[in-house]
Write a protein that holds these residues in place. Structure first.
Motif, PDB file in Angstrom:
ATOM      1  N   ASP A  95       0.808  -1.220   0.000  1.00  0.00           N
ATOM      2  CA  ASP A  95       0.000   0.000   0.000  1.00  0.00           C
ATOM      3  C   ASP A  95       0.842   1.270   0.000  1.00  0.00           C
ATOM      4  OD1 ASP A  95      -2.478  -1.333   0.067  1.00  0.00           O
ATOM      5  OD2 ASP A  95      -2.416  -1.495   2.256  1.00  0.00           O
ATOM      6  N   LEU A  96       2.128   1.147   0.237  1.00  0.00           N
ATOM      7  CA  LEU A  96       2.970   2.328   0.412  1.00  0.00           C
ATOM      8  C   LEU A  96       3.593   2.827  -0.883  1.00  0.00           C
ATOM      9  CD1 LEU A  96       4.832   1.160   3.654  1.00  0.00           C
ATOM     10  CD2 LEU A  96       2.781   2.577   3.494  1.00  0.00           C
ATOM     11  N   TRP A  97       3.369   2.102  -2.002  1.00  0.00           N
ATOM     12  CA  TRP A  97       4.122   2.418  -3.216  1.00  0.00           C
ATOM     13  C   TRP A  97       3.212   2.497  -4.457  1.00  0.00           C
ATOM     14  CZ3 TRP A  97       8.623   3.567  -1.254  1.00  0.00           C
ATOM     15  CH2 TRP A  97       9.048   2.904  -0.110  1.00  0.00           C
ATOM     16  N   GLY A  98       3.600   3.356  -5.375  1.00  0.00           N
ATOM     17  CA  GLY A  98       3.012   3.393  -6.714  1.00  0.00           C
ATOM     18  C   GLY A  98       1.505   3.564  -6.748  1.00  0.00           C
ATOM     19  N   ARG A  99       0.873   2.851  -7.673  1.00  0.00           N
ATOM     20  CA  ARG A  99      -0.574   2.963  -7.841  1.00  0.00           C
ATOM     21  C   ARG A  99      -1.320   2.426  -6.633  1.00  0.00           C
ATOM     22  NH1 ARG A  99      -1.578   1.177 -14.199  1.00  0.00           N
ATOM     23  NH2 ARG A  99      -0.384   2.904 -15.123  1.00  0.00           N
ATOM     24  N   ALA A 100      -0.752   1.409  -5.983  1.00  0.00           N
ATOM     25  CA  ALA A 100      -1.397   0.877  -4.780  1.00  0.00           C
ATOM     26  C   ALA A 100      -1.469   1.943  -3.701  1.00  0.00           C
ATOM     27  CB  ALA A 100      -0.636  -0.342  -4.274  1.00  0.00           C
ATOM     28  N   ARG A 101      -0.505   2.829  -3.659  1.00  0.00           N
ATOM     29  CA  ARG A 101      -0.520   3.923  -2.684  1.00  0.00           C
ATOM     30  C   ARG A 101      -1.703   4.853  -2.940  1.00  0.00           C
ATOM     31  NH1 ARG A 101       3.243   6.468   0.625  1.00  0.00           N
ATOM     32  NH2 ARG A 101       2.800   8.678   1.031  1.00  0.00           N
ATOM     33  N   GLU A 102      -1.927   5.172  -4.206  1.00  0.00           N
ATOM     34  CA  GLU A 102      -3.060   6.044  -4.540  1.00  0.00           C
ATOM     35  C   GLU A 102      -4.379   5.379  -4.145  1.00  0.00           C
ATOM     36  OE1 GLU A 102      -2.756   9.154  -5.560  1.00  0.00           O
ATOM     37  OE2 GLU A 102      -0.581   8.836  -5.386  1.00  0.00           O
ATOM     38  N   ARG A 103      -4.489   4.085  -4.403  1.00  0.00           N
ATOM     39  CA  ARG A 103      -5.709   3.372  -4.010  1.00  0.00           C
ATOM     40  C   ARG A 103      -5.854   3.349  -2.489  1.00  0.00           C
ATOM     41  NH1 ARG A 103      -3.940  -0.085  -8.282  1.00  0.00           N
ATOM     42  NH2 ARG A 103      -3.036  -1.551  -6.769  1.00  0.00           N
TER      43      ARG A 103
END
Length: 347
Positions: A294-302
């Motif tokens: 959850d802390l990186w990239g697109r997963a972070r935005e989600r």
């Protein structure tokens, strides 16, 4: 190795230098055969060897420590190991840099240059106090954390500053180092990281999770928030209003025998976690969970969108301001929280 060379290896983290091997009566032919492909020695750096057995058993992090030690042994001028190399020696969290390097600081004019995988940071005079770790002279904890911020950015700096605050470094120590860095390149990154540091984070994942929650712009975030429940007292990773955020690392479900933290079966760990979450929610708190991805990239935005929605539900259900009974518990346990942080620093 012959005994006289093995004695050097024991003092040098397993490394030996070419001139030490020659002094131990190894011939040129012997040296060539030992460092040949599939030979008993591996070249760590030109003129520096380690047994192939030790090299192949080493983790990637251990190999970088060997490279750092090799540079330290072959640098003929006064120096201290710094930045990434000092962080590895101290065991500070180091977010994977785009270009891994060995770092050292030397007397001289201000500036830096990179040669043969080594970044030379030039400074006048050498930073103090220096510490000896694994036979190397390295920059102190406060200086190392701030150097990581200047070199790799705000997030890396916050992880490092959080870590040194857990290890008997004070905010005053960071401030003293920052005074010496006035007008240095990227000192604003270091200053921002020091201001955002919090010893309540138990590791780099919780440091990064805190930055993610702060990015929502919904107010201050508290680490190690106490919640008194029917099952007992629980310390939540992060709190914002009537909502807590817990970080879940896979290591807490993995048995200790496999390098994890779990002293019980995964089933027992998960079941206890469910009971804990239900007890916390019963006190009038929303609960969100984060994982490393959850802390990186697109997963972070989600994750930001999801957290924003979950916190909004808690605000509608329980209000924006922290509930009086939760505020009273936090105030009553303020001393216990401070003692908890001190205890962890001592540990």
């Amino acid at each position: 190795m012959r005994p006289e060379l093995a004695a050097h290896a024991r003092r040098q983290s397993g490394l030996v230098l070419r001139h030490q091997a020659v002094a131990a009566d190894y011939s040129e032919r012997e040296l060539r055969s030992r460092v040949a492909v599939h030979g008993p020695w591996t070249v760590v750096r030109r003129g520096v060897y380690v047994t192939t057995e030790q090299w192949e058993a080493a983790t990637q992090e251990d190999r970088w420590r060997l490279r750092d030690r090799a540079v330290d042994l072959t640098t003929g001028v006064e120096h201290l190991m710094s930045t990434d190399s000092a962080a590895r020696a101290h065991g500070l969290p180091l977010l994977a840099p785009a270009r891994p390097l060995t770092h050292l600081v030397r007397p001289g004019v201000f500036g830096s240059r990179t040669e043969h995988g080594v970044k030379h940071h030039l400074a006048r005079p050498l930073p103090s106090p220096a510490l000896e770790v694994d036979g190397m002279q390295v920059t102190g904890l406060a200086r190392t954390a701030l150097d990581l911020a200047r070199e790799h950015g705000f997030a890396a700096g916050v992880c490092a500053c959080d870590a040194v605050l857990r290890r008997r470094v004070s905010s005053g120590d960071l401030a003293a180092e920052l005074k010496l860095m006035r007008c240095w390149p990227h000192v604003t990154r270091a200053r921002a990281a020091a201001e955002a540091a919090d010893p309540g984070a138990e590791g780099p994942a919780e440091s990064l999770a805190r930055l993610l929650v702060l990015e929502l712009g919904l107010g201050p975030v508290t680490t190690q928030f106490p919640v008194s429940t029917d099952l007992g007292l629980f310390w939540c990773d992060l709190q914002i209003g009537n909502h807590v955020v817990e970080f879940d690392g896979r290591v807490k479900y993995r048995p200790r025998a496999d390098g994890g933290l779990a002293a019980r079966s995964a089933e027992e760990v998960v079941w206890e976690e469910k009971r804990r979450e239900r007890a916390i929610a019963a006190e009038g708190l929303g609960v969100s969970r984060l994982i490393w991805e959850d802390l990186w990239g697109r997963a972070r935005e989600r994750a930001l969108v999801r957290l924003s929605g979950e916190i909004a539900v808690s605000q509608r259900r329980y209000g924006v301001a922290l509930a009086p009974h939760l505020r009273a518990t936090a105030a009553r346990l303020a001393g216990a929280r401070a003692a908890r942080l001190v205890e962890r620093r001592s540990a």
